[in-house]
Design a protein around this motif. Sequence first.
Motif, PDB file in Angstrom:
ATOM      1  N   ASN A   1       0.690  -1.405  -0.084  1.00 25.70           N
ATOM      2  CA  ASN A   1      -0.138  -0.080  -0.024  1.00 25.70           C
ATOM      3  C   ASN A   1       0.901   1.394  -0.225  1.00 25.70           C
ATOM      4  O   ASN A   1       0.606   2.188   0.690  1.00 25.70           O
TER       5      ASN A   1
ATOM      6  N   LYS B   1      -0.607  -3.544  -3.900  1.00 29.87           N
ATOM      7  CA  LYS B   1      -1.637  -3.353  -3.011  1.00 29.87           C
ATOM      8  C   LYS B   1      -2.088  -4.439  -2.144  1.00 29.87           C
ATOM      9  O   LYS B   1      -1.904  -5.227  -2.658  1.00 29.87           O
TER      10      LYS B   1
ATOM     11  N   MET C   1      -8.106  -0.007   4.539  1.00 34.16           N
ATOM     12  CA  MET C   1      -7.725  -1.410   3.646  1.00 34.16           C
ATOM     13  C   MET C   1      -8.237  -2.544   4.550  1.00 34.16           C
ATOM     14  O   MET C   1      -7.511  -3.637   4.049  1.00 34.16           O
TER      15      MET C   1
END
Length: 401
Positions: free
Chosen positions: A172, A241, A265
């Motif tokens: 991320n 990600k 997230m």
Amino acid sequence: MGIQDKIKEVEAEMARTQKNKATEYHLGQLKAKLAKLRTQLQTENSSGKGGPGEGFDVGRYGDGRVALIGFPSVGKSTLLSQLTGTDSEAAAYEFTTLTCIPGVIHYNDAKIQLLDLPGIIEGAAQGKGRGRQVIAVCKSADLLLMVLDASKSHGHKDILTRELESCGLRLNKKPPNVYFKLKKAGGVSYTSMVKLTHLDEKMVNRILYEYKIHHCELLIREDITVDDLIDVIEGNRRYVKCLYVYNKVDVCSIQEVDQIARREMSIPISCYQKLNLDGLLVRLWAEMQMVRVYTKKVGKKPDFEEPVVLTPDRGGVDVGRLCDNVHRDLRKELKYALVWGRSSKHNPQRCGVAHELADEDVVQLVKKKNVISGELRGRFKQTSDKPLRISDREKKAKLKT
């Protein structure tokens, strides 16, 4: 002394060094030395002379690749079976999955490859429990699903993140906006376009000296840290990600589930009770940023059955990338494209190869006409010798009567 012993020695020195103004240059140099030793260890392991072993190499399939990673017995195999329908052995003991098991998620007319990897443990970056093979597969994924047990300690997330980052994975994060180029002479050209709060020229020179770099060009466009500069110099980092999936929320209270859902997230699910699996697919689709493009032939209706799926991580979402997916020579032969949809200002809009497409756009590709003038193809001419104007035509003689 081996490389692993040197790594432990550097880590011990960093642990006992106090963090203050006087030691920040020494700690920065130790971080560079540690990153250099880890890269050297990975290079030696990849080029080792040992016999061939069983690997986890799985061929790419579909429009995207998602990897499941986590500790043993957190529900990765059960999640794979429920999302893809692929049978993956699930049991109450640890290390049930010993190899990589692929499956395919059919969602929104797209095919997403889902990989069930064996569970990793602390020390996987050093090779424990075939951890290096698991992390190597994670580097080839477009998105990571870190499956965690919601009923256990929250420190598992930090342990897994630390193991992945020690092998060159950055979760991320975006690549630092830094220009770095090695030179043969001229010394170090250091330029900063912003005010740096974590670095200065002395720290940069120390890190470059640790890598034995004496001639380079460095242009910093954002406020970066020492770790970001080391990543730029190494040049082998992978930015992926990661979505944190908390399984087994059926044994947690409502307050704990609410806290998990509010984290960045993170998404709570339950494979046993089949809770929030649809929400996981919606979040997965949003994070992968997939764009479905429907093609249209001249004078016919669009083909809404087989879309061309584009992603930013696989070359971009512009018209040029669409041409590459249809045919490798179509980009050179394209004259223009007609676009209907959200990315167009009016319907249809005439666009070039650099036009960015949006989800569910309809595109008609128009090729150039192959006009060859003054050339011969084989034994036949492509142009006529007849005059173009009527006045230039030769008058025929009158017929004799």
